[in-house]
Design a protein around this motif. Structure first.
Motif, mmCIF file in Angstrom:
data_model
loop_
_atom_site.group_PDB
_atom_site.id
_atom_site.type_symbol
_atom_site.label_atom_id
_atom_site.label_comp_id
_atom_site.label_asym_id
_atom_site.label_seq_id
_atom_site.Cartn_x
_atom_site.Cartn_y
_atom_site.Cartn_z
ATOM 1 N N LEU A 159 0.962 -1.198 -0.093
ATOM 2 C CA LEU A 159 -0.058 -0.027 0.143
ATOM 3 C C LEU A 159 0.897 1.332 -0.033
ATOM 4 O O LEU A 159 2.040 1.346 0.349
ATOM 5 C CB LEU A 159 -0.808 -0.098 1.293
ATOM 6 N N PRO A 160 0.387 2.348 -0.424
ATOM 7 C CA PRO A 160 1.131 3.571 -0.416
ATOM 8 C C PRO A 160 1.466 4.074 0.898
ATOM 9 O O PRO A 160 2.828 4.716 1.243
ATOM 10 C CB PRO A 160 0.140 4.584 -0.879
ATOM 11 N N PHE A 205 -17.790 -15.332 6.539
ATOM 12 C CA PHE A 205 -17.865 -13.935 6.464
ATOM 13 C C PHE A 205 -16.507 -13.314 6.499
ATOM 14 O O PHE A 205 -15.933 -12.257 5.859
ATOM 15 C CB PHE A 205 -18.843 -13.506 7.437
ATOM 16 N N ILE A 206 -15.694 -13.775 7.758
ATOM 17 C CA ILE A 206 -14.502 -13.242 7.916
ATOM 18 C C ILE A 206 -13.313 -13.557 6.907
ATOM 19 O O ILE A 206 -12.491 -12.697 6.560
ATOM 20 C CB ILE A 206 -14.143 -13.620 9.245
ATOM 21 N N VAL A 207 -13.308 -14.899 6.566
ATOM 22 C CA VAL A 207 -12.655 -15.173 5.430
ATOM 23 C C VAL A 207 -12.564 -14.480 4.153
ATOM 24 O O VAL A 207 -11.707 -13.986 3.570
ATOM 25 C CB VAL A 207 -12.574 -16.780 5.149
ATOM 26 N N ARG A 208 -13.905 -14.506 3.848
ATOM 27 C CA ARG A 208 -14.356 -13.413 2.703
ATOM 28 C C ARG A 208 -13.841 -11.955 2.664
ATOM 29 O O ARG A 208 -13.359 -11.274 1.693
ATOM 30 C CB ARG A 208 -15.537 -13.406 2.307
ATOM 31 N N LEU A 209 -13.911 -11.376 3.932
ATOM 32 C CA LEU A 209 -13.405 -9.988 4.115
ATOM 33 C C LEU A 209 -12.000 -9.942 3.875
ATOM 34 O O LEU A 209 -11.378 -8.989 3.274
ATOM 35 C CB LEU A 209 -13.756 -9.686 5.594
ATOM 36 N N THR A 210 -11.030 -10.856 4.222
ATOM 37 C CA THR A 210 -9.678 -10.755 4.043
ATOM 38 C C THR A 210 -9.358 -11.250 2.480
ATOM 39 O O THR A 210 -8.593 -10.504 1.788
ATOM 40 C CB THR A 210 -8.793 -12.157 4.814
ATOM 41 N N GLU A 211 -10.139 -12.194 1.795
ATOM 42 C CA GLU A 211 -10.139 -12.155 0.290
ATOM 43 C C GLU A 211 -10.217 -10.823 -0.472
ATOM 44 O O GLU A 211 -9.736 -10.504 -1.145
ATOM 45 C CB GLU A 211 -11.162 -13.088 -0.422
ATOM 46 N N GLU A 212 -11.458 -10.176 0.120
ATOM 47 C CA GLU A 212 -11.868 -8.981 -0.674
ATOM 48 C C GLU A 212 -10.712 -7.976 -0.379
ATOM 49 O O GLU A 212 -10.271 -6.983 -1.322
ATOM 50 C CB GLU A 212 -13.104 -8.478 -0.081
ATOM 51 N N ILE A 213 -10.288 -7.714 0.860
ATOM 52 C CA ILE A 213 -9.112 -7.144 1.058
ATOM 53 C C ILE A 213 -7.988 -7.045 0.315
ATOM 54 O O ILE A 213 -7.358 -6.084 -0.242
ATOM 55 C CB ILE A 213 -8.692 -6.987 2.673
ATOM 56 N N ARG A 214 -7.529 -8.358 0.033
ATOM 57 C CA ARG A 214 -6.472 -8.668 -0.962
ATOM 58 C C ARG A 214 -6.552 -8.312 -2.387
ATOM 59 O O ARG A 214 -6.021 -7.427 -2.899
ATOM 60 C CB ARG A 214 -6.283 -10.328 -0.953
ATOM 61 N N VAL A 215 -7.928 -8.392 -2.651
ATOM 62 C CA VAL A 215 -8.275 -7.756 -4.100
ATOM 63 C C VAL A 215 -8.332 -6.448 -4.345
ATOM 64 O O VAL A 215 -7.779 -5.795 -5.147
ATOM 65 C CB VAL A 215 -9.648 -8.535 -4.475
ATOM 66 N N ALA A 216 -8.799 -5.846 -3.114
ATOM 67 C CA ALA A 216 -8.907 -4.307 -3.071
ATOM 68 C C ALA A 216 -7.468 -3.682 -3.146
ATOM 69 O O ALA A 216 -7.138 -2.710 -3.940
ATOM 70 C CB ALA A 216 -9.601 -3.689 -1.790
ATOM 71 N N MET A 217 -6.341 -4.480 -2.318
ATOM 72 C CA MET A 217 -5.103 -3.903 -2.281
ATOM 73 C C MET A 217 -4.515 -4.081 -3.801
ATOM 74 O O MET A 217 -3.819 -3.171 -4.334
ATOM 75 C CB MET A 217 -4.382 -4.718 -1.302
ATOM 76 N N GLU A 248 -6.108 -4.358 -6.634
ATOM 77 C CA GLU A 248 -6.632 -3.216 -7.701
ATOM 78 C C GLU A 248 -6.333 -1.930 -7.300
ATOM 79 O O GLU A 248 -6.978 -0.862 -8.021
ATOM 80 C CB GLU A 248 -8.182 -3.539 -7.742
ATOM 81 N N GLY A 249 -5.796 -1.287 -6.097
ATOM 82 C CA GLY A 249 -5.399 -0.036 -5.763
ATOM 83 C C GLY A 249 -6.631 0.818 -5.252
ATOM 84 O O GLY A 249 -6.664 1.945 -5.192
ATOM 85 N N CYS A 250 -7.690 0.068 -4.734
ATOM 86 C CA CYS A 250 -8.758 0.554 -4.301
ATOM 87 C C CYS A 250 -9.021 0.292 -2.788
ATOM 88 O O CYS A 250 -10.304 0.182 -2.326
ATOM 89 C CB CYS A 250 -10.022 0.399 -4.982
ATOM 90 N N PHE A 251 -8.080 -0.035 -1.890
ATOM 91 C CA PHE A 251 -8.350 -0.506 -0.549
ATOM 92 C C PHE A 251 -9.076 0.508 0.329
ATOM 93 O O PHE A 251 -9.974 0.302 1.085
ATOM 94 C CB PHE A 251 -6.822 -0.703 0.081
#
Ligand SMILES: [Zn+2]
Length: 442
Positions: free
Chosen positions: A9-10, A407-419, A421-424
């Protein structure tokens, strides 16, 4: 063990990576399922894989009596099927299991449709040192409290606890059988190397939020001495089972910036005969309001190229700030424990099934877990939960645990994708806005 960083991340702290162990990879950020006694309660290994769990965390304290048998079997990966099946390695283990789950676990296994002994956890594993368990015996302190609750926290005098800390380690009374026992850094490493998880934690002293600055200095220095003893002992045994077992140093230092930075520098450079820690555990009891800052202090000092595990937290805001500030992996028993108490996680805040007797609506309007895909609703799940029928209740534990853990595992998966893709930042804002708008429903 290798750790590859794919993107940072920046802010220079949060990152996306891959941890490579002898039993497989962990794509980070990642949330580990907690299988304290070598199996995850009410969820089968197959279901764990299906919901995206990449690793399982067990506990050196709870498995310490079975450790020699686990080593004979070649490590936790080879024996977890037996733990899942409830096979009794020892008579004492059987007694503990009976107290732990009662008959409900067996029924849950049947309800979940898997054959005892046929499945084991094949992925990466991690063990905690047992330090937290023995240190918190009798103290009743949690990992995170809010400012509001802190006023009610009082530190139990060490003499009143079931555990006593000395330079050697921790003497304690086993709450199960009342017998005196002892774990120090060497014992913890021997136990963990027999259990044979891929990642181990150094033995540390957890301080409470009520401990003073002066006590934290003393405890942190002791934790650093224990870290060196842990590393020295671990090197002797880390290849005993035929594959490399890795060791994380654990950071303490309470809520003080000077202590946190100092211990991060000390542990980051610590080595025995040139061998350093493979990663780091971010430990301690945290005020929610301080968590991000404390992690920033630690991770600005720790070597960038080694993974960091944030011990024992799972609230979405804690995971989001943890990942942003450079924690790579997480674990906590709360998603499954809260599921058993009727608390269901949803994107619009958590709900308590007590309030949904006839609701035909989904558990969560946006969930891809097996429970939701099978069409279970708030009302139908509540009916199982409130039923006096043991089979229905066990089925509830299975279905609700799968939902909350996903729910929590998916949250971490989405954080990974957001990071990636640069939209965390936008993802974090969006998630927290929806989640905490109705957060007081429980
Ligand atoms: Zn679901």
């Amino acid at each position: 063990m290798e750790f590859e960083i794919e993107k940072v991340l920046p802010n220079g702290l949060g990152r996306v990576g891959t941890i490579k162990t002898a039993h497989g990879e962990i794509k980070t950020p990642a949330f580990m399922a907690v299988g304290t006694r070598g199996y995850v309660r009410f969820i089968s290994p197959q279901e764990l894989h299906m919901l995206g769990a990449q690793a399982m965390l067990s506990n050196g304290y709870h498995l310490r009596r079975q450790a020699p048998e686990i080593a004979k079997a070649g490590g936790l990966a080879n024996i977890s099927a037996a733990f899942w099946a409830g096979a009794e390695a020892t008579a004492e283990h059987a007694a503990r299991e009976a107290r732990n789950d009662g008959p409900e676990r067996r029924v849950a296994q049947e309800a979940a449709g898997y054959l005892p002994g046929s499945e084991s956890w094949q992925g990466p594993t991690l063990t905690d040192s047992g330090g937290f368990q023995v240190m918190s015996l009798g103290s009743g302190l949690g990992k995170v409290v809010s400012m509001e609750k802190e006023r009610h926290v009082t530190n139990t005098a060490h003499k009143e606890r079931l555990a006593h800390v000395s330079e050697d380690g921790v003497s304690f009374i086993d709450p199960f059988d009342g017998q005196p026992d002892f774990i120090g850094p060497e014992e913890s490493m021997q136990i963990q190397c027999q259990i044979g998880a891929d990642i181990h934690m150094a033995f540390d002293e957890l301080t409470s939020l009520a401990d003073t600055y002066e006590y934290n200095i003393e405890a942190m220095a002791r934790t650093e001495r224990w870290a060196e003893r842990s590393l020295r002992e671990h090197i002797k045994h880390r290849d005993d089972l035929g594959y490399r077992q890795n060791l994380y140093g654990v950071l303490q230092g309470g809520r003080w910036e000077d202590l946190r930075r100092q211990t991060a520098q000390t542990l980051g450079k610590m080595n025995v005969d040139g061998i350093e820690f493979d990663g780091f555990g971010l430990g301690g009891a945290f005020l929610k309001e301080d968590l991000g800052e404390i992690l920033r202090w630690c991770n600005e000092e720790l070597p960038m190229n080694k993974p960091r595990h944030l011990l024992g937290l799972s609230h979405p805001d804690d995971i989001l700030i943890g990942a942003e500030m450079g924690a790579d992996t997480f674990d906590c028993v709360a998603p499954m424990r809260e599921a058993r108490h009727g608390k269901i996680y949803t994107r619009e805040g958590n709900i308590n099934l007590r309030k949904y007797s006839d609701a035909g609506e989904p558990l969560d309007h946006d969930c891809d877990c097996a429970t939701c895909k099978a069409g279970w609703t708030r009302g139908s799940l509540r009916a199982l939960w409130r039923s006096g029928d043991i089979e229905k209740k066990a089925k509830y534990y299975n279905l609700a645990s799968i939902h909350n853990l996903r729910f929590i595992v998916r949250l971490t998966e989405e954080i990974r994708v957001a990071m990636l893709e640069g939209c965390f930042d936008a993802y974090k804002h969006d998630f927290l806005t929806k989640y905490y708008t109705n957060a007081d429903l429980c």
